[in-house]
Design an enzyme around this catalytic site. Structure first.
Site, PDB file in Angstrom:
ATOM      1  N   HIS A 198       0.843  -1.201   0.000  1.00 25.37           N
ATOM      2  CA  HIS A 198       0.000   0.000   0.000  1.00 25.37           C
ATOM      3  C   HIS A 198       0.874   1.246   0.000  1.00 25.37           C
ATOM      4  CE1 HIS A 198       0.830   0.703   4.272  1.00 25.37           C
ATOM      5  NE2 HIS A 198       0.335  -0.485   4.588  1.00 25.37           N
ATOM      6  N   CYS A 224       3.155  -4.622   6.867  1.00 28.26           N
ATOM      7  CA  CYS A 224       2.832  -4.420   5.452  1.00 28.26           C
ATOM      8  C   CYS A 224       4.051  -3.869   4.707  1.00 28.26           C
ATOM      9  CB  CYS A 224       1.657  -3.453   5.308  1.00 28.26           C
ATOM     10  SG  CYS A 224       0.079  -4.129   5.890  1.00 28.26           S
TER      11      CYS A 224
END
Length: 248
Positions: A198, A224
């Protein structure tokens, strides 16, 4: 009278003998019952111990497969004075170390909004598209077979919290916000459950958090893989579900 007395005396031992036999049988029965009770209690205790051991072993197995905390990569976390230090922070006191100064300048120069590897390739012609992530280099490599066709700068998880292994792209979305972390991001692509590619983080209003964005290129997330805004959008638009992702 002596004749009457003798039968009476003969009857007494016979009666006592029968009563003793009854009492002895009763005692044997009671002893057998007690042994059965003790045996039953022992069996119950053994069963409870077996169940406890099985529960402990099951919990241990879950713990071993749940953290993805490969300690062999723990040295990848770069020393920082505080988690909020940005790449543009002053150099270490030894200002004569030109290598450290150059590295700091290079990190500060990262454009966290643009394409970190230049012009993007046309992956529609790729025959064996995959993604390879180097946690040591903090890079994401877009590959066609064994050939790297694009390289992106990333930020993986602090304390080696990004899982290691082979995964596949599963799903995607435009944005999210995590109230527990008070951060969100845009253009997310899942490769393993809640582990995502992301953008650099956004705040509760959807604005990019510059102090976090400037950490790009070193471990900074909670697991992440953070990318520049442009790189995350490109992966969102161009990498299909089912694409293999290898992280090491």
């Amino acid at each position: 009278m002596s004749g009457m007395t003798d039968p009476s005396r003969n009857d007494a031992p016979k009666k006592d003998g029968r009563d003793g036999g009854v009492q002895s049988a009763s005692q044997r029965t009671n002893a057998g019952s007690r042994r059965m009770v003790v045996l039953a209690v022992c069996l119950i205790v053994v069963a409870i111990l077996i169940v406890c051991v099985a529960v402990v072993q099951a919990k241990a197995a879950v713990s071993r497969h749940r953290g993805y905390r490969g300690t062999e990569q723990i040295q990848l976390v770069q020393p920082q004075s505080t988690p909020s230090d940005s790449a543009s922070s002053p150099a270490q006191p030894d200002s004569t170390a030109s290598g450290a100064s150059d590295e700091s300048s290079s990190a500060a120069a990262i454009d966290w909004q643009g394409a970190s590897g230049g012009a993007y390739p046309d992956v529609s012609q790729a025959e064996d598209l995959s993604i390879s992530v180097s946690l040591a280099d903090q890079r994401v490599y877009i590959k066609d077979g064994d050939t790297t066709i694009y390289t992106m700068i990333c930020s993986s998880g602090m304390d080696d919290s990004t899982p290691h292994g082979t995964f596949t792209v599963q799903s995607r979305g435009e944005n999210f916000f995590n109230p527990n972390e008070q951060m969100g991001a845009n253009w997310w692509v899942s490769f393993y459950g809640n582990y995502l590619f992301h953008t650099v983080p956004t705040d509760s209003d959807g604005n990019y958090i510059v102090s976090e964005a400037e950490k790009l290129g070193r471990p900074a997330s909670h697991g992440c893989l953070r990318l520049t805004v442009s790189d995350a959008k490109w992966i969102y638009d161009n990498i299909p579900d089912g694409t293999t992702v290898v992280i090491a």
